[in-house]
Write a protein that holds these residues in place. Structure first.
Motif, PDB file in Angstrom:
ATOM      1  N   ARG A 176      -6.830  42.224   5.933  1.00 44.63           N
ATOM      2  CA  ARG A 176      -7.119  43.254   6.923  1.00 44.63           C
ATOM      3  C   ARG A 176      -5.872  43.510   7.742  1.00 44.63           C
ATOM      4  O   ARG A 176      -5.367  42.627   8.437  1.00 44.63           O
ATOM      5  N   ALA A 177      -5.362  44.739   7.633  1.00 43.62           N
ATOM      6  CA  ALA A 177      -4.126  45.072   8.335  1.00 43.62           C
ATOM      7  C   ALA A 177      -4.015  46.585   8.472  1.00 43.62           C
ATOM      8  O   ALA A 177      -4.559  47.334   7.669  1.00 43.62           O
ATOM      9  N   ASP A 178      -3.283  47.014   9.489  1.00 42.63           N
ATOM     10  CA  ASP A 178      -3.039  48.428   9.747  1.00 42.63           C
ATOM     11  C   ASP A 178      -1.623  48.750   9.308  1.00 42.63           C
ATOM     12  O   ASP A 178      -0.659  48.362   9.971  1.00 42.63           O
ATOM     13  N   VAL A 179      -1.483  49.454   8.185  1.00 40.97           N
ATOM     14  CA  VAL A 179      -0.142  49.734   7.671  1.00 40.97           C
ATOM     15  C   VAL A 179       0.577  50.794   8.496  1.00 40.97           C
ATOM     16  O   VAL A 179       1.762  51.043   8.277  1.00 40.97           O
ATOM     17  N   ALA A 180      -0.125  51.425   9.444  1.00 39.51           N
ATOM     18  CA  ALA A 180       0.555  52.355  10.340  1.00 39.51           C
ATOM     19  C   ALA A 180       1.339  51.609  11.406  1.00 39.51           C
ATOM     20  O   ALA A 180       2.290  52.133  11.973  1.00 39.51           O
ATOM     21  N   GLY A 181       0.942  50.368  11.678  1.00 39.43           N
ATOM     22  CA  GLY A 181       1.576  49.606  12.743  1.00 39.43           C
ATOM     23  C   GLY A 181       2.640  48.640  12.263  1.00 39.43           C
ATOM     24  O   GLY A 181       3.489  48.206  13.041  1.00 39.43           O
ATOM     25  N   ARG A 182       2.611  48.268  10.971  1.00 42.77           N
ATOM     26  CA  ARG A 182       3.568  47.301  10.430  1.00 42.77           C
ATOM     27  C   ARG A 182       3.993  47.727   9.035  1.00 42.77           C
ATOM     28  O   ARG A 182       3.203  48.272   8.282  1.00 42.77           O
ATOM     29  N   ALA A 183       5.235  47.443   8.695  1.00 42.47           N
ATOM     30  CA  ALA A 183       5.696  47.704   7.333  1.00 42.47           C
ATOM     31  C   ALA A 183       4.910  46.813   6.372  1.00 42.47           C
ATOM     32  O   ALA A 183       4.641  45.641   6.660  1.00 42.47           O
ATOM     33  N   LEU A 184       4.530  47.376   5.221  1.00 42.20           N
ATOM     34  CA  LEU A 184       3.737  46.611   4.264  1.00 42.20           C
ATOM     35  C   LEU A 184       4.471  45.355   3.812  1.00 42.20           C
ATOM     36  O   LEU A 184       3.846  44.327   3.532  1.00 42.20           O
ATOM     37  N   GLY A 185       5.810  45.411   3.750  1.00 39.74           N
ATOM     38  CA  GLY A 185       6.593  44.250   3.353  1.00 39.74           C
ATOM     39  C   GLY A 185       6.474  43.082   4.309  1.00 39.74           C
ATOM     40  O   GLY A 185       6.784  41.939   3.951  1.00 39.74           O
ATOM     41  N   GLU A 186       6.023  43.338   5.554  1.00 42.51           N
ATOM     42  CA  GLU A 186       5.792  42.262   6.512  1.00 42.51           C
ATOM     43  C   GLU A 186       4.390  41.674   6.385  1.00 42.51           C
ATOM     44  O   GLU A 186       4.079  40.661   7.007  1.00 42.51           O
ATOM     45  N   ILE A 187       3.553  42.317   5.596  1.00 42.31           N
ATOM     46  CA  ILE A 187       2.147  41.930   5.500  1.00 42.31           C
ATOM     47  C   ILE A 187       1.837  41.200   4.205  1.00 42.31           C
ATOM     48  O   ILE A 187       1.037  40.259   4.189  1.00 42.31           O
ATOM     49  N   VAL A 188       2.475  41.600   3.113  1.00 43.61           N
ATOM     50  CA  VAL A 188       2.161  41.049   1.796  1.00 43.61           C
ATOM     51  C   VAL A 188       3.442  40.585   1.118  1.00 43.61           C
ATOM     52  O   VAL A 188       4.545  40.986   1.503  1.00 43.61           O
ATOM     53  N   PRO A 189       3.323  39.737   0.097  1.00 47.10           N
ATOM     54  CA  PRO A 189       4.503  39.332  -0.682  1.00 47.10           C
ATOM     55  C   PRO A 189       5.044  40.490  -1.502  1.00 47.10           C
ATOM     56  O   PRO A 189       4.368  41.510  -1.689  1.00 47.10           O
ATOM     57  N   SER A 190       6.242  40.336  -2.008  1.00 48.27           N
ATOM     58  CA  SER A 190       6.859  41.388  -2.819  1.00 48.27           C
ATOM     59  C   SER A 190       5.989  41.713  -4.024  1.00 48.27           C
ATOM     60  O   SER A 190       5.452  40.816  -4.686  1.00 48.27           O
ATOM     61  N   ALA A 191       5.877  42.994  -4.325  1.00 47.56           N
ATOM     62  CA  ALA A 191       4.944  43.452  -5.354  1.00 47.56           C
ATOM     63  C   ALA A 191       5.664  44.200  -6.468  1.00 47.56           C
ATOM     64  O   ALA A 191       6.679  44.863  -6.244  1.00 47.56           O
ATOM     65  N   ASP A 192       5.111  44.098  -7.668  1.00 47.19           N
ATOM     66  CA  ASP A 192       5.609  44.854  -8.810  1.00 47.19           C
ATOM     67  C   ASP A 192       5.080  46.286  -8.790  1.00 47.19           C
ATOM     68  O   ASP A 192       5.699  47.183  -9.342  1.00 47.19           O
ATOM     69  N   LEU A 193       3.903  46.470  -8.154  1.00 46.37           N
ATOM     70  CA  LEU A 193       3.298  47.795  -8.045  1.00 46.37           C
ATOM     71  C   LEU A 193       2.577  47.902  -6.713  1.00 46.37           C
ATOM     72  O   LEU A 193       1.798  47.005  -6.345  1.00 46.37           O
TER      73      LEU A 193
END
Length: 362
Positions: A176-193
């Protein structure tokens, strides 16, 4: 907490309509998922940002499973949506004969810590494979729950082809996270897609939103954003009440409403160019687009009738204060289950639209 977001829409209240939409879009979602995952590495990590009720989450989870397994991370700001998407994705994995392992957390920090712990544990495989799906019993967190490949050419839609690697387990994480408030890279590990469907246009700054999504990509990773495309149409041009062309007028009014909704967001920034340009400005390369058709022609089905009734209800509620009295009365007659003009008794309803996907590689 409430289920409202930056656009002030109560998304939890829309879950039944969203799930019907997912069912009608299932074939398009499956086609898109196959193309996007065709060249993913073994044990890939996929992020579904703004997962909604999980229609595309299910398609991505199933593709990961039949390609040997991997990790699917679902991110949404609305806990009710996230819970439904998690269940839907887990069911899709089980349906193809694979094992889902489901975890959920209150925010992205927990997911990242859990992922990093898993990837540093001893393993006979690669670091990415170790961070992928692990065999085990599926469990769901009962607390409120708060895109790939290595070659440049693979980013082009016509090159997105591949083959099955055999069924494998899929690890599903709910964040559960608001991607408008934080960069997705700060929320999840590095992704292939990284996949984001009909989500960025609800963010105040769409260009910043694209860049924030791209921040989660591993080198060579693919960002896929589903935005735009043709508006979904469902009604005959003349429905027999009011002036002909009712649905097209309501859709046009809906465009006006959407423009005002966006301009009324706190911190709203215009993006006066297309989505592929936005991907390029976010630093991505091999940018392109492709489109999947959503086509459920008449004679209609019960599912289409229910979807159309919900579609017209929501559209009319959104633009009610902008409609003419004649159109408002026509909508009332069409939605009256006891009246002779009720849409639920018609067999000439349909669903026709597209899902356009814009892609770019890090």
């Amino acid at each position: 907490m409430g289920a409202h977001t930056h656009d002030h829409i109560d998304w939890a209240a829309r879950i039944p309509d969203l799930r019907r939409g997912d069912e009608l879009h299932a074939a398009a979602f499956a086609e898109i998922a196959r193309r996007l995952t065709a060249n993913l590495p073994q044990g890939a990590t996929v992020v579904d940002a703004g997962s909604g009720t999980g229609g595309m989450s299910a398609a991505l989870a199933a593709e990961l499973a039949v390609r040997g397994g991997g990790t699917l991370i679902l991110v949404d700001a609305v806990p009710e949506l996230l819970a439904v998407a998690t269940e839907t994705a887990a069911a899709a994995v089980e349906a193809v004969g694979a094992q889902p392992s489901v975890t959920g957390g209150p925010d992205g920090a927990a997911a990242r810590a859990q992922f990093e712990t898993a990837t540093t544990a001893p393993s006979g495989g690669s670091e990415r494979a170790a961070g992928g799906a692990q065999p085990g019993t599926a469990t769901t967190d009962t607390a409120p729950l708060s895109g790939a490949g290595s070659s440049e050419g693979a980013a082009q839609p016509e090159a997105l082809t591949g083959s099955s690697r055999g069924v494998g387990p899929v690890r599903i994480e709910a964040v559960r996270a608001d991607v408008a408030g934080r960069a997705l890279g700060e929320i999840v590990p590095s992704a292939d897609l990284v996949w984001a469907a009909a989500m960025v246009h609800h963010l105040p700054d769409q260009q910043a939103g694209i860049s924030a999504l791209a921040s989660a990509l591993a080198p060579g990773g693919l960002l896929a954003v589903a935005e735009g495309g043709l508006q979904t149409q469902t009604l005959p041009w003349d429905v027999g009440v009011g002036a002909p062309g009712l649905e097209r007028r309501l859709l046009a009014i809906g465009d006006e409403w959407f423009g005002e909704m966006r301009s009324g967001m706190d911190g709203s920034v215009r993006m006066p160019y297309g989505w592929t340009t936005a991907l390029t400005r976010a630093g991505l390369r091999s940018v392109g687009s492709f489109t999947a058709l959503v086509d459920h022609p008449a004679p209609t089905t019960d599912l289409v009738r229910r979807f159309v009734l919900g579609h017209l209800t929501r559209l009319a509620e959104t633009v009610d204060d902008r409609m003419s009295d004649d159109d408002r009365n026509a909508v009332r007659l069409l939605l009256d289950p006891d009246g002779p003009d009720y849409l639920g008794n018609r067999d000439d309803l349909y669903v026709l639209g597209t899902r356009t996907v814009h892609i770019g590689r890090k």
